[in-house]
Motif scaffolding. Structure first.
Motif, short mmCIF file in Angstrom:
data_model
loop_
_atom_site.label_atom_id
_atom_site.label_comp_id
_atom_site.label_asym_id
_atom_site.label_seq_id
_atom_site.Cartn_x
_atom_site.Cartn_y
_atom_site.Cartn_z
N LEU A 211 1.02 -1.49 -0.27
CA LEU A 211 -0.03 0.10 -0.21
C LEU A 211 0.95 1.50 -0.05
CD1 LEU A 211 -2.66 -1.13 2.58
CD2 LEU A 211 -3.17 -1.19 -0.36
N LEU A 212 1.77 1.19 0.62
CA LEU A 212 2.98 2.61 0.68
C LEU A 212 3.57 2.62 -0.85
CD1 LEU A 212 5.08 1.82 4.07
CD2 LEU A 212 3.37 3.33 3.22
N MET A 213 3.78 1.19 -1.86
CA MET A 213 3.56 1.96 -2.74
C MET A 213 2.88 2.41 -3.18
SD MET A 213 6.86 0.40 -3.08
CE MET A 213 7.21 1.71 -1.82
N VAL A 214 1.35 2.47 -3.94
CA VAL A 214 0.39 2.59 -4.13
C VAL A 214 0.35 3.96 -3.61
CG1 VAL A 214 -2.07 2.91 -4.20
CG2 VAL A 214 -1.07 0.46 -4.22
N ALA A 215 0.92 4.29 -2.20
CA ALA A 215 0.73 5.64 -2.27
C ALA A 215 2.05 6.35 -2.39
CB ALA A 215 0.78 5.61 -0.71
N GLY A 216 2.88 5.42 -3.12
CA GLY A 216 3.57 7.20 -4.23
C GLY A 216 5.24 6.31 -3.21
N PHE A 217 5.29 5.89 -2.09
CA PHE A 217 6.27 6.03 -1.22
C PHE A 217 7.66 5.76 -2.16
CE2 PHE A 217 5.37 7.64 3.13
CZ PHE A 217 4.50 7.83 3.02
N ASP A 218 7.29 4.97 -2.89
CA ASP A 218 8.67 4.93 -4.00
C ASP A 218 9.76 3.69 -3.76
OD1 ASP A 218 11.16 5.01 -6.06
OD2 ASP A 218 9.67 6.05 -7.14
N ARG A 219 10.45 3.66 -2.63
CA ARG A 219 11.60 2.79 -1.98
C ARG A 219 11.30 3.18 -0.46
NH1 ARG A 219 17.46 2.98 -4.71
NH2 ARG A 219 16.41 1.79 -6.30
N TYR A 220 10.76 1.07 0.27
CA TYR A 220 9.98 1.79 1.23
C TYR A 220 10.86 0.63 2.08
CZ TYR A 220 8.16 -1.37 4.83
OH TYR A 220 8.42 -2.20 5.42
N PHE A 221 11.42 1.25 3.71
CA PHE A 221 12.10 0.14 4.00
C PHE A 221 12.10 0.34 5.36
CE2 PHE A 221 16.04 0.80 7.51
CZ PHE A 221 16.13 2.28 6.68
N GLN A 222 11.67 -1.18 6.54
CA GLN A 222 11.97 -1.18 7.82
C GLN A 222 12.46 -2.56 8.42
OE1 GLN A 222 7.34 -0.92 10.80
NE2 GLN A 222 7.77 -1.42 8.75
N ILE A 223 13.03 -2.10 9.82
CA ILE A 223 13.21 -3.13 10.35
C ILE A 223 12.53 -3.46 11.49
CG2 ILE A 223 15.26 -3.90 12.18
CD1 ILE A 223 16.89 -2.53 10.80
N VAL A 224 11.44 -4.78 11.29
CA VAL A 224 10.19 -4.45 11.69
C VAL A 224 10.46 -6.25 12.80
CG1 VAL A 224 9.61 -5.57 9.88
CG2 VAL A 224 7.53 -4.65 11.56
N ARG A 225 9.24 -5.89 14.05
CA ARG A 225 8.72 -6.97 14.42
C ARG A 225 8.05 -7.99 13.53
NH1 ARG A 225 10.23 -8.12 19.95
NH2 ARG A 225 12.30 -6.63 18.83
N CYS A 226 7.58 -9.35 14.05
CA CYS A 226 7.10 -9.71 12.96
C CYS A 226 6.50 -11.23 14.26
CB CYS A 226 7.39 -10.33 11.81
SG CYS A 226 7.91 -9.43 10.08
N PHE A 227 5.53 -10.98 14.22
CA PHE A 227 4.74 -12.46 15.42
C PHE A 227 3.62 -12.94 14.79
CE2 PHE A 227 4.90 -8.12 16.69
CZ PHE A 227 4.83 -7.84 18.19
N ARG A 228 4.62 -14.43 15.01
CA ARG A 228 3.86 -15.69 14.34
C ARG A 228 3.66 -16.57 15.76
NH1 ARG A 228 6.99 -15.68 8.65
NH2 ARG A 228 6.41 -13.58 8.54
N ASP A 229 2.22 -17.25 15.29
CA ASP A 229 1.74 -18.27 16.63
C ASP A 229 1.99 -18.99 15.78
OD1 ASP A 229 1.13 -19.30 18.96
OD2 ASP A 229 -0.48 -18.98 18.80
N GLU A 230 3.46 -20.32 15.79
CA GLU A 230 4.11 -21.29 15.12
C GLU A 230 5.24 -21.95 16.49
OE1 GLU A 230 2.18 -22.67 13.06
OE2 GLU A 230 1.47 -21.35 12.02
N ASN A 231 5.54 -23.26 15.81
CA ASN A 231 5.50 -23.44 16.71
C ASN A 231 6.95 -23.15 16.98
OD1 ASN A 231 3.76 -24.64 18.20
ND2 ASN A 231 3.87 -27.42 16.74
N PRO A 232 7.86 -23.22 17.40
CA PRO A 232 9.49 -22.44 17.77
C PRO A 232 10.08 -23.38 17.28
CG PRO A 232 8.09 -21.61 19.93
CD PRO A 232 7.28 -22.46 19.40
#
Length: 602
Positions: A211-232
């Motif tokens: 959606l940020l691309m649709v918004a015209g941000f062109d180049r995005y990055f993020q060091i981001v926390r993700c969450f998955r409720d799967e077995n470690p």
RNA sequence: GGGGUGGUAGUUAAGUCGGUUAUAACGCCGGCCUGUCACGCCGGAGGCCGCGGGUUCGAGUCCCGUCCACCCCGCCA
């Protein structure tokens, strides 16, 4: 009021003093690592902080007061000292970075006392992981852990510098998001303001970055926390960090170039050596054929050779059965391997590939080539000289070589040959631990058959662009459609994965159709994305790299728990804080939640 | 969800075929020690043998269950 703290600032850290500093008056603060008491003559105290360790010398001759206080010091007491740097002359310690000097302490202040720690704070803690996790703050005080987190910080810092310099903008995306089915299991968060409704914790910023691309941000990055409720697992944790990026108006090659610049800069920062770019590219089907896996370890050879056609109708019962059933026969040439594997060694290799968790192969066929070029072993008799000659030529067999052959259903043959390749390399010491072999794997299949769902599912995600030349296969042979999807592989580890996304509504509709997803279903799941894509979405693509795994590789550690400051156990619990915890009935009531089956009261 | 390994002093481990008072090292406490650096020497304290049940005259040891940790498979679009 303390004698030192508040009156004097630290002059340096405990790792920095050298012989050239002799005579300096210094102020150090840190923790007592060891104390060696020589009686009335004096005592040595090793002081540790983030920078390293320094030996302190306390004697009544330098300061009776400091000496007296020093006699009461224990491991992990937190102290400040002032004193003079003294060259140790004859008594230097070559095993210590600061071993040329010691500090003769004139003043000592105890900043705080420590109880006897449950395990020693040193590189080898000599304690089990549960104890270390319970007292994580002490575990992290160890030099070995401090080094790992310095690497992690170097990585994120290099990523931010490189990407910012190359025109990427850092944008934060929400973590509390709408639940979207498919993919990993989500953690759910109840809404107090909306009775009976739930947020999901984001398993990745995938849709938002598009959606940020649709918004015209062109180049995005993020060091981001993700969450998955799967077995470690050893390298997986419910909560983990991705280096996520997305670019507009780009082809695969342009994504690769940016990632290569980023990765090269990270490696240069951490290892002082810049890897050669561009990285090798290999198609998925090539990787499967030559290595039997989509994440080949290229630090050694032992490539696979498919000999299905060469052995079809050979008269050897085992091979004929497999080839007639549409299976696959793969061979490996182990150069000079005839003498390296005894009968026992071959038995072990066979049992290895037979293990269900390894490959579940039915067996392992082999032949040793004697000095005259004749085959010896189980394959020598059943295969005719003509078939032997054909295989020898295809595989490049030489006298003294060992030929390994697996025949099975294609997925099993790939897995077994992959396991065999890695096991043989490990046993023969063919893995060069100092090498970094990066490789792009491209052209992944767009879809794959799911036994569980009994239908085609996306091998990456449903917004992945098919290769334009394969588009027409979508309706005729969807499982053969290749995708503009790619992984970055390093020494047998997938360290990043991404794709070019679909920006054309018609193509998206055809892919959803191939996935067996109706318009209404798609609308219910990703309606907001489809809405956005009605307003001129740019062609775009991106990638996400696993920061935790990168850190593991660069820090040379085996467990993801080593690279996360406050990790959870394999059972997804925090042994330090005790999370997750039951909560009070009041809290539940406010959240409109009822616990139907409470194990604590069972 | 399935399989495997482990749980004994603060820590790391030993504990044989079910049999006396459960060992050792490190750490801790007390004392000694004029150049240590994993300092050394003398002495001492320290145990819910993960938890619950069972078999037995007798269980750290055998059986059943359970909890925890770690590893693997499934799972992780």
């Amino acid at each position: 009021m303390g004698a030192i703290f508040g009156k004097h600032s630290r002059s340096c850290d405990c790792g920095s003093l050298r012989a050239g500093d002799s005579g300096r008056e210094v102020t150090l603060m840190g923790w007592v690592s060891r104390r060696r008491d020589l009686g009335k003559a004096g005592q040595f105290v090793v002081l540790r902080d983030r920078g390293g360790e320094t030996q302190l010398f306390l004697s009544p001759e330098v300061s009776a007061e400091a000496f007296e206080l020093g006699s009461g010091l224990h491991a992990e007491d937190c102290v400040a000292v002032r004193g003079r740097v003294q060259d140790r002359g004859e008594n230097r310690n070559p095993h210590m970075a600061t071993g040329e000097i010691e500090v003769h302490v004139t003043e000592l202040e105890v900043l705080s006392r420590s109880e006897t720690p449950p395990f020693p704070v040193r590189d080898d803690p000599g304690a089990g992981e549960p104890l270390r996790l319970k007292h994580r703050y002490l575990d992290l005080r160890r030099g070995a852990m401090q080094r790992i987190f310095r690497v992690r910080s170097q990585i994120t810092s290099a990523v931010r510098q490189t990407l910012s310099a190359r025109g990427f903008q850092e944008v934060e995306t929400p973590m509390l998001i709408k639940y979207t089915p498919g993919g990993a299991r989500n953690f759910l968060v109840p809404s107090r303001l909306h009775e009976g409704r739930f947020f999901a914790l984001a398993e990745s910023p995938q849709i938002f970055k598009q959606l940020l691309m649709v918004a015209g941000f062109d180049r995005y990055f993020q060091i981001v926390r993700c969450f998955r409720d799967e077995n470690p697992r050893q390298d997986r944790q419910a909560e983990f960090t991705q280096i996520d990026l997305e670019m507009s108006f780009v082809t695969e090659e342009e994504v690769f170039a940016e990632v290569e610049a980023m990765v090269a800069s990270v490696w240069e920062t951490v290892t002082n050596e810049r890897p050669e770019t561009p990285f090798l590219r290999m198609t998925w089907s090539d990787a499967m054929a030559r290595y039997g896996t989509d994440k080949p370890d290229l630090r050694f050879g032992l490539e696979h050779v498919t000999i299905t056609k060469l052995v079809a109708g050979s008269g050897f019962r085992v091979f004929d059965a497999v080839t007639e059933a549409g299976g696959m026969v793969k061979a490996l040439r182990v150069e000079g391997g005839a003498a390296r594997f005894s009968r026992k060694g071959m038995d072990e290799l066979t049992r290895h590939v037979q293990k269900e968790e390894v490959a579940g192969a039915k067996g392992l066929a082999f032949a040793k080539v004697d000095p005259e070029g004749a085959w010896k072993g189980p394959l020598a008799k059943p295969l005719s000289p003509e078939v032997q000659a054909r295989i020898s030529e295809a595989v490049g067999l030489q006298p003294g070589d060992l030929l390994l052959v697996v025949a099975d259903r294609a997925p099993v043959a790939h897995r077994a040959a992959d396991a065999l390749r890695r096991e043989v390399a490990a046993r023969l010491g063919l893995v060069d631990e100092d090498r970094w072999c990066f490789c792009w794997i491209t052209d992944f299949p767009l879809l794959q058959w799911s036994e569980e769902a009994q239908r085609l599912t996306p091998s990456h995600h449903p917004f992945t662009m098919p290769r334009p030349e394969d588009l027409d296969l979508l309706e005729t042979a969807p499982e053969r459609v290749r995708a503009l999807a790619y992984d970055l592989v390093l020494n047998g580890n997938e360290i990043a994965g991404g794709s070019i996304r679909i920006h054309d509504a018609a193509v998206q509709a055809r892919v959803l159709e191939a996935l067996g997803m109706s318009e209404e279903e798609a609308r219910a799941k990703f309606g907001f994305l489809m809405d956005a894509f009605r307003y001129g979405p740019p062609p775009h693509g991106g990638i996400a790299a696993g920061l935790d795994r990168l850190t593991m590789l660069l820090a040379g550690t085996e467990s993801i728990r080593d690279v996360i400051a406050f990790p959870k156990t394999i059972n997804a619990q925090d042994l330090m804080t005790g999370a997750p915890d039951p909560v009070s009935p009041d809290q539940l009531r406010e959240l409109h939640i009822q616990v139907s089956d409470d194990p604590t009261t069972r």
